[in-house]
Design an enzyme around this catalytic site. Sequence first.
Site, PDB file in Angstrom:
ATOM      1  N   GLU A  89       0.905  -1.299   0.108  1.00 50.46           N
ATOM      2  CA  GLU A  89       0.456  -0.397   0.079  1.00 50.46           C
ATOM      3  C   GLU A  89       0.829   1.409  -0.102  1.00 50.46           C
ATOM      4  O   GLU A  89       0.238   2.272   0.477  1.00 50.46           O
ATOM      5  CB  GLU A  89      -0.407  -0.263   1.441  1.00 50.46           C
ATOM      6  CG  GLU A  89       0.018   0.383   2.781  1.00 50.46           C
ATOM      7  CD  GLU A  89      -1.011   0.587   3.495  1.00 50.46           C
ATOM      8  OE1 GLU A  89      -2.517   0.708   3.935  1.00 50.46           O
ATOM      9  OE2 GLU A  89      -0.320   1.663   4.186  1.00 50.46           O
ATOM     10  N   CYS A 121      -3.518  -5.054   4.075  1.00 53.00           N
ATOM     11  CA  CYS A 121      -2.814  -6.206   4.572  1.00 53.00           C
ATOM     12  C   CYS A 121      -1.863  -7.266   4.010  1.00 53.00           C
ATOM     13  O   CYS A 121      -1.771  -8.415   4.124  1.00 53.00           O
ATOM     14  CB  CYS A 121      -2.401  -6.125   6.285  1.00 53.00           C
ATOM     15  SG  CYS A 121      -2.113  -4.291   7.294  1.00 53.00           S
ATOM     16  N   HIS A 244      -2.109 -12.642  10.155  1.00 50.65           N
ATOM     17  CA  HIS A 244      -0.943 -12.069   9.995  1.00 50.65           C
ATOM     18  C   HIS A 244      -1.314 -10.758  11.386  1.00 50.65           C
ATOM     19  O   HIS A 244      -2.173 -11.262  12.073  1.00 50.65           O
ATOM     20  CB  HIS A 244      -2.264 -10.713   9.690  1.00 50.65           C
ATOM     21  CG  HIS A 244      -2.257  -9.190   8.787  1.00 50.65           C
ATOM     22  ND1 HIS A 244      -1.479  -8.485   8.599  1.00 50.65           N
ATOM     23  CD2 HIS A 244      -3.372  -8.302   9.899  1.00 50.65           C
ATOM     24  CE1 HIS A 244      -1.480  -7.396   8.449  1.00 50.65           C
ATOM     25  NE2 HIS A 244      -1.841  -7.059   9.334  1.00 50.65           N
TER      26      HIS A 244
END
Lengths: 356, 134
Positions: A89, A121, A244
């Site tokens: 990003e 993400c 994550h």
Amino acid sequence: MTENKALLKPSRPVGIIGYGAYVPRYRLPANEVARIWVGGRVSGLPIKEKAVPGLDEDVVTMSLEAVRNALKRARIDPAEIRAVWIGSESHPYAVKPTSTIVAEAIGATPHIQAADMEFACKAGTEAMVMAMGLVGSGMARYAVAAGLDTAQGKPGDALEYTAAAGGAAFVIGPAEESLATLNAAYSYVTDTPDFWRREYQHYPEHGNRFTGEPAYFKHSTAAGKIMLEELGTKPSDYTWAIFHQPNAKFPQRVASLLGFTPEQIKPGLLSPVIGNTYAGAAIIGLTATLDVAKPGDRILMVSFGSGAGSDAFDITVTDKLLERRDKALKTQDYIARRTEIDYAMYARMRGKIAMK
Amino acid sequence: MEIPRHWRLRQQRYGLIGELCPHCDTKIFPPRDICPACGHEAKTSFAFSGRGEVFSFTTIYEAPTGFEETAPYTVALVKLEEGPMVTAQLTDLGDDKPEIGMPVEMITRRLHSDGDERGMLIYGYKFRPSMKAV
């Protein structure tokens, strides 16, 4: 509406031929952010410290180092690569692909696909699923998938403690050449507004507590659970698991919700010492896990990207890992290379000081 | 704006791609198509390992236009393992002091942006202290 939970499985078996990580040298302790913005109150900090990129680093340079590490392990002719896909990003250009620069620098041009992925993400794992498809369909022998970020948090915002830099890259190829086979993938995606950055804005916005239950936990647990159900596996069938890691707590909680133990997530849990590397966060957990895994080990990886979605992967380590693991620097080698900086240096390095 | 020049030099800058003399085996950087050692034509592409050591260095405090962003920075003459000497910035020194003989390795970094924040980003080789496995 019918539900199609079928796992994504390629027509021909595929796997990871080479992997590489990258973490920049500089570290900003979380208590340094607290010193500036909350008068030094240090209880309940989300991590210990985060990795900060140097003045001459960005997603192009970091991707290049991670991809070069992956190629050192893969030991293939870069001309055989047919795709370079980089998720982030924080691509340095708004228009002009990071992937073309990386592909040129590794000698993979011109007979390739090249594109930049964006899905907060999980852009890196999105690239991995695409690479599985390209290789698994027989359209290409090798494809490169990477996810790296130089994430920014608004000064004083909760995200500033954790928004970090780093990531990982993979060369995906036929299973018979793999150091770890990618047995299946599964993605769970909905429209959930937990975090975003509008065009021309420097810093992202987030939905505070909304980022937890309806976003991170819902998608991560759903992707993980459906993967296990469809495969007919249980957490104890896996040696390792990676989730994550936007902070230290979330991945530990989701692991516990799905029935995984602290030992299973230990090697991949890096957010306490490098922060949230966004598109790199789950996959640098995978590189750190591959650095210590043994042939036969089974790994579950579940990424999460705001917006929102999760990609789950079922992975099995092969004998080839042992002969390739030491061909490049390991994830912990980069973590050990550490120079602490204060908030003033951080403000300079991240362009937070107005010069004109 | 020097877009054509940056584009022409991209491979040698991104990855230390030089040349190998097919006549006397000299490794050449930057590429110049004629071997400086024997004078014969040398157009065979050669990728340098990127390993070398600092031959000499200096630190720049008053940076030229376009390089102010990273000043102060250290520029070194780096003797490559394969022979040639290249001039490049040292980076990622952290708390390490540069010294003559320091083993270094090539990495690709952002050199500067061409023009203001609207210009293209120029990437190329720099060197950092050689990293070792823990």
